[in-house]
Scaffold this active site. Sequence first.
Site, PDB file in Angstrom:
ATOM      1  N   ARG A 186       0.706  -1.125   0.165  1.00  0.00           N
ATOM      2  CA  ARG A 186      -0.128   0.022   0.114  1.00  0.00           C
ATOM      3  C   ARG A 186       0.761   1.200  -0.123  1.00  0.00           C
ATOM      4  O   ARG A 186       1.451   1.522   1.116  1.00  0.00           O
ATOM      5  CB  ARG A 186      -1.096   0.068   1.166  1.00  0.00           C
ATOM      6  CG  ARG A 186      -1.722   1.252   1.324  1.00  0.00           C
ATOM      7  CD  ARG A 186      -3.154   1.236   2.111  1.00  0.00           C
ATOM      8  NE  ARG A 186      -2.706   1.129   3.583  1.00  0.00           N
ATOM      9  CZ  ARG A 186      -3.622   1.212   4.646  1.00  0.00           C
ATOM     10  NH1 ARG A 186      -4.828   1.624   4.190  1.00  0.00           N
ATOM     11  NH2 ARG A 186      -3.463   1.185   5.629  1.00  0.00           N
ATOM     12  N   ASP A 475      -4.288   3.518  14.119  1.00  0.00           N
ATOM     13  CA  ASP A 475      -3.171   4.167  13.192  1.00  0.00           C
ATOM     14  C   ASP A 475      -3.763   5.575  12.980  1.00  0.00           C
ATOM     15  O   ASP A 475      -4.543   5.990  13.619  1.00  0.00           O
ATOM     16  CB  ASP A 475      -3.137   3.014  11.915  1.00  0.00           C
ATOM     17  CG  ASP A 475      -4.495   3.088  11.123  1.00  0.00           C
ATOM     18  OD1 ASP A 475      -5.526   3.850  11.808  1.00  0.00           O
ATOM     19  OD2 ASP A 475      -4.608   2.141  10.357  1.00  0.00           O
TER      20      ASP A 475
END
Length: 555
Positions: A186, A475
């Site tokens: 990613r 996150d």
Amino acid sequence: MNTPAPATSDRTRTNTGSFATIQPHLEITGDLGPRYEEILTPEALEFLGDLHDRFAGTRHDLLATRLRKRVDASNGRDPEFLTETAHIRRDPSWHVAGAGPGLVDRRVEITGPTDRKMAINALNSGAKVWLADQEDATSPTWANVIEGQITLFDQVRGQLSFETPEGKKYAVTGDATGATPTIVMRPRGWHLVEKNLTFVDRANRRMNASGSLVDFGLYLFHNAKRLIEGGSGPYFYLPKLESHLEARLWDDIFSHSEDRLGIDYGTIRATVLIETIQAAFEMEEILYELRDHCAGLNAGRWDYIFSIIKTFRARGRRFVFPDRKQITMTVPIMRAYTELLVSTCHRRRAYAIGGMSAFIPNRRDPEVTARALSQVAEDKKREAGDGFDGTWVAHPGLITTAQAEFDRVLGNKPNQLDRTRDDVRVTAAELLDVESIGGEITAAGVRGNISIGLRYIESWLRGVGAAAIDNLMEDAATAEISRSQIWQWVHENSVTAEGIRIDEDWIAEQVDEVFGGLQRTPGDRFDDALEVFRASALEPEFPTFLTVGAYVRYL
């Protein structure tokens, strides 16, 4: 030691008759650590320069379009299913390329940053896929960006290992059969830049490189052919797209890169995270634009919640969210989103991948672990029952639990693409029905957001982008929810369940109290974290992403 920038005179000049142009290129402005030269080779930088020359302008145009749409939304214009692309949605004949080699069975994917120790743990976890995350789970320090590429470089070549300063050694052994997960990398989103690389365009204008193009380009350039030779391929998760035009840009980049590197057309495969409210209205068009390079979509639940708060933060009380813990995946607005994703994917033979439950086990607390496993089992049972083909976990200890729920539904089948969910009918109103969540704002919820925001930002500033906080994996997305809820509650004059008016003075008091109760250690970054939190949650202007300003100033 900084690498000196090439002088303009060393570059090829072209005289157009009215002005001179130079060969577009990238210059390294960050320090070079051990082995950085293996990644930042002249050939790789030339490839990155070509990508920027061809596609950076379109990226800037699309970011400007995002801004215009954001202004429209703040002025009362809601997202909607596009009339100009209705013919794409009505046409039953097209479908996506689907799974590439190594992506046929995706029932459990483990996510995590690309530092060497975490990577080895993920590769030995028994998951089917490792989402090698250079985005929300990675703090984009220069070291993390390039050393993450070194980690991937080494794993693709079968040479990844790690030894701690204390002498403990880690090696990639795979699962019980020796198998390792397929890597899906990613890159950073379109909005992020890489300030340690400078793109110099044909007119000799200098600008920060695109984080997306840097992450994608370096990984593809160094590893694509070896991945193909190994029976896999260059696979990517695409984050934070807001339109099918942004997907079209990625498809153009894929096609050009395949041609430039001598790779067969359609070899690159992408899974798109549907994690913005804008993209939720263009799922089918996104699949269509990427159809020859597309494997599926993912329900990026935490960023999706943040996107709704951000988009409608000042649109009145009907868009005000309750405490974060009350925004479950079973409330109507989230059910509408996930069911639409599954039905859209399967109608086009694309995989539908579920989201990440934030609960994580704690080996020092059996009660916490039991609760986490129960919550994860419930979450994954719902996803498998709804038709998802796989799901995410953030910790190796959750893989067995998650896989058991998908095994019960899938059996020996690798997917359930045959479940087209023709029963699903989702309206625009259902995707925007924040009031359906119900719930309330509590003083404890306010303080929890402040605490999570401060502690995660401090971790991020130290270079740690995935942090276990209060037995949840946090996150950048969950930190964004925390600070954006505070901003919205203040600006909408919200009141807690206890009857406390949430105004700037009261929030300032809560921030001071939470900050004063933090456990401090020498060299921590809490003072900086406080500045970042105040700037992103308490100022009149709402920063689109807290990480953008913090990256420029602190990393």
